[in-house]
Design a protein around this motif. Structure first.
Motif, PDB file in Angstrom:
ATOM      1  N   VAL A   1      92.806  60.516  57.998  1.00 24.55           N
ATOM      2  CA  VAL A   1      93.180  60.966  59.342  1.00 24.55           C
ATOM      3  C   VAL A   1      94.059  62.206  59.275  1.00 24.55           C
ATOM      4  O   VAL A   1      93.933  63.129  60.085  1.00 24.55           O
TER       5      VAL A   1
ATOM      6  N   VAL B   1      90.946  69.348  58.392  1.00 20.33           N
ATOM      7  CA  VAL B   1      89.589  69.288  58.923  1.00 20.33           C
ATOM      8  C   VAL B   1      88.588  69.823  57.908  1.00 20.33           C
ATOM      9  O   VAL B   1      87.486  69.287  57.755  1.00 20.33           O
TER      10      VAL B   1
ATOM     11  N   LEU C   1      90.882  64.575  60.069  1.00 21.41           N
ATOM     12  CA  LEU C   1      91.094  64.914  61.475  1.00 21.41           C
ATOM     13  C   LEU C   1      92.185  65.958  61.654  1.00 21.41           C
ATOM     14  O   LEU C   1      92.308  66.542  62.723  1.00 21.41           O
TER      15      LEU C   1
ATOM     16  N   TYR D   1      95.384  65.334  61.729  1.00 19.11           N
ATOM     17  CA  TYR D   1      96.439  64.773  62.570  1.00 19.11           C
ATOM     18  C   TYR D   1      97.752  64.630  61.794  1.00 19.11           C
ATOM     19  O   TYR D   1      97.798  64.777  60.572  1.00 19.11           O
TER      20      TYR D   1
ATOM     21  N   GLU E   1      86.781  57.468  64.097  1.00 18.72           N
ATOM     22  CA  GLU E   1      86.041  57.882  65.293  1.00 18.72           C
ATOM     23  C   GLU E   1      86.833  57.565  66.555  1.00 18.72           C
ATOM     24  O   GLU E   1      86.882  58.374  67.498  1.00 18.72           O
TER      25      GLU E   1
ATOM     26  N   LYS F   1      89.931  59.915  66.863  1.00 20.69           N
ATOM     27  CA  LYS F   1      89.492  61.252  67.276  1.00 20.69           C
ATOM     28  C   LYS F   1      89.149  61.261  68.765  1.00 20.69           C
ATOM     29  O   LYS F   1      89.504  62.208  69.493  1.00 20.69           O
TER      30      LYS F   1
ATOM     31  N   GLU G   1      91.659  63.552  71.052  1.00 25.49           N
ATOM     32  CA  GLU G   1      91.141  64.858  71.458  1.00 25.49           C
ATOM     33  C   GLU G   1      90.294  64.826  72.725  1.00 25.49           C
ATOM     34  O   GLU G   1      90.023  65.873  73.312  1.00 25.49           O
TER      35      GLU G   1
END
Length: 465
Positions: A137, A141, A146, A148, A399, A402, A406
């Motif tokens: 996570v 990217v 992610l 984060y 998933e 995210k 976002e």
């Protein structure tokens, strides 16, 4: 021969997703056009944004049962898997207690924007199942992550956090999480916060979200292997010989070790705290491997939270109060829970609380996904090789995080009524971070903390519950 083949080839199936028949509608940013808004129910959101929950989970052939999945969590060596480094901040609470909040990635490693989504984790920075989520996570990217920020809330006495008040932590006490989230919100006022809890931490998260309703500072939540109805789980553990000897005593032994490691700190409060005095007196009578209920009856019911409601008359009274299934109808943010049917520690999954069965009102904000296998916080599947495994649950959780972090920027109920917002955060003249309307709560950063290595002190699954 048939039984051998069954063991070698475990049955596979997709998770069963449980939703309320009364949906709520969520406003979600379009991926193709950030200025466009689309409307989803929780069901349609998960079906479109979390495809991993619609595909089958196949347990590793040599970890077919929930017992084996759980045992591997305890005995497996994960010290070189999913390494995570943290910057620890120590928070002093207004009641004198101390929390450790571990942020990742460390500031010296990478600079993130102030509005980067933050995953708030309960609890245990070093636990392998925590790192298995935070590592991808918080990865960049470009590396498949992610991108984060993570913030792990370590409760009083856990993961190296000191005891500085006559209170431990428990499955039902939510004010420590409430104050940690207040601090994180003050640090990053523009960042969406998403909560994720594991086992006991999932129970605390669920209770917090239910108690807060629309006031929640967390934009969404994810609960993995939540114990839900702690009273029913306790009766199941204690009334089955195997469960009592293996799970109940393992849990009780680890809590006993934790309490003994802080014995000198708690002893300072015996002259002034009747609750601590009672707990330490009963603690000295416990065997080396006490049942979980024996530990809770001797210690947790006295010092597992603030007074009132502590102390409780018995561990059973504490379990009834601390359970989280009763809070499910009151959650007002998108909430995904993942549980396993063969979890040996959690024997009851409260489907009726969200479906609206048996006279329950149901809740369209909540989805409970139930897998056939996975044990307690296991969900191991084959990853190539003879004994290579990976955690299946990581992909659907990513998933979901995210999607909430976002995409979901506004949530509204289908029913009419005003929505109450969280109180304003302010810093008082003495430097305490506080919230309007909750004068008894507050925190401030104190000296200490520093760099924390995520695998140091790894003690296995049962130590983290």
């Amino acid at each position: 021969m048939g039984s051998v083949l069954s063991y070698m080839n475990p049955t596979t199936s997709s998770p069963t997703l449980h939703f309320s028949s009364k949906p709520v509608y969520l406003s979600v940013r379009s991926q193709s056009d950030s200025g466009q808004v689309e409307s989803y129910t929780l069901r349609s959101l998960i079906e479109s944004k979390c495809p991993s929950l619609l595909t089958e989970y196949r347990p590793a052939w040599w970890l077919k049962s929930g017992h084996l999945q759980t045992f591997y969590c305890v005995t497996g060596d994960f010290s070189k898997i999913d390494p995570v480094e943290y910057d620890r901040k120590l928070l002093r609470l207004m009641d004198g207690g101390t929390l450790g909040v571990d942020f990742t990635p460390p500031a010296s490693e990478r600079t993130l924007k102030d509005d980067t989504p933050i995953v708030v984790v309960m609890h245990g920075s070093h636990e392998s199942y925590v790192r298995s989520i935070l590592s991808p996570v918080c990865a960049q990217v470009e590396e498949g992550g992610l991108g984060y920020r993570g913030a792990v809330v370590n409760f009083r006495g856990c993961a190296g956090t000191p005891i500085t008040s006559p209170q431990l932590y428990s499955a039902g006490h939510t004010d420590d999480l409430r104050q940690a989230v207040m601090y994180i919100s003050k640090m990053y006022p523009n960042a969406p916060l998403i909560g994720i809890g594991f086992s006991l931490g999932a129970n605390v998260l669920t209770r917090y979200l239910g108690q807060e309703g629309h006031r929640s500072r967390l934009a969404g939540g994810c609960a993995l292997a939540c114990p839900w109805d702690i009273l029913k789980n306790s009766l199941r553990l204690e009334h089955n010989f195997f469960y009592r000897q293996v799970y109940s005593k393992a849990l009780g032994r680890n809590l006993l070790r934790l309490m003994r490691s802080h014995l000198s700190e708690f002893s300072k409060y015996t002259p002034t705290s009747e609750n601590v005095s009672s707990a330490l007196s009963l603690l000295s009578t416990l065997p080396e491997r006490p049942n979980l209920i024996s530990f809770d009856d001797s210690v947790t019911r006295f010092i597992g939270g603030c007074s009132p409601p502590f102390p409780f008359a018995s561990a059973l009274d504490y379990y009834t109060w601390a359970s989280s299934h009763t809070q499910l109808p009151h959650i007002r943010v998108p909430f995904l829970a993942i549980s396993a049917e063969d979890d040996p520690i959690v024997g009851h999954i409260p489907i009726e609380e969200i479906n609206g069965e048996d006279g329950k009102e149901g809740n369209g904000w909540v989805c409970i996904a139930v897998t056939k296998g996975g044990g307690h916080l296991g969900w191991f599947e084959d990853d190539g090789g003879v004994a290579g495994v990976k955690r299946w649950v990581r992909k659907p959780v990513m998933e979901w995080l995210k999607t909430v972090g976002e995409g979901v920027f506004l949530a509204k109920e289908s029913e009419k009524g005003s929505i109450e917002a969280a109180g304003e955060i302010f810093v008082d003249n003495d430097g305490w971070i506080r919230e309007v309307g909750r004068e008894g709560l507050g925190c401030r950063e104190i000296e200490g903390g520093g760099r924390v290595h995520g695998v140091e002190g790894e003690e296995g699954l049962l130590a983290g519950l």
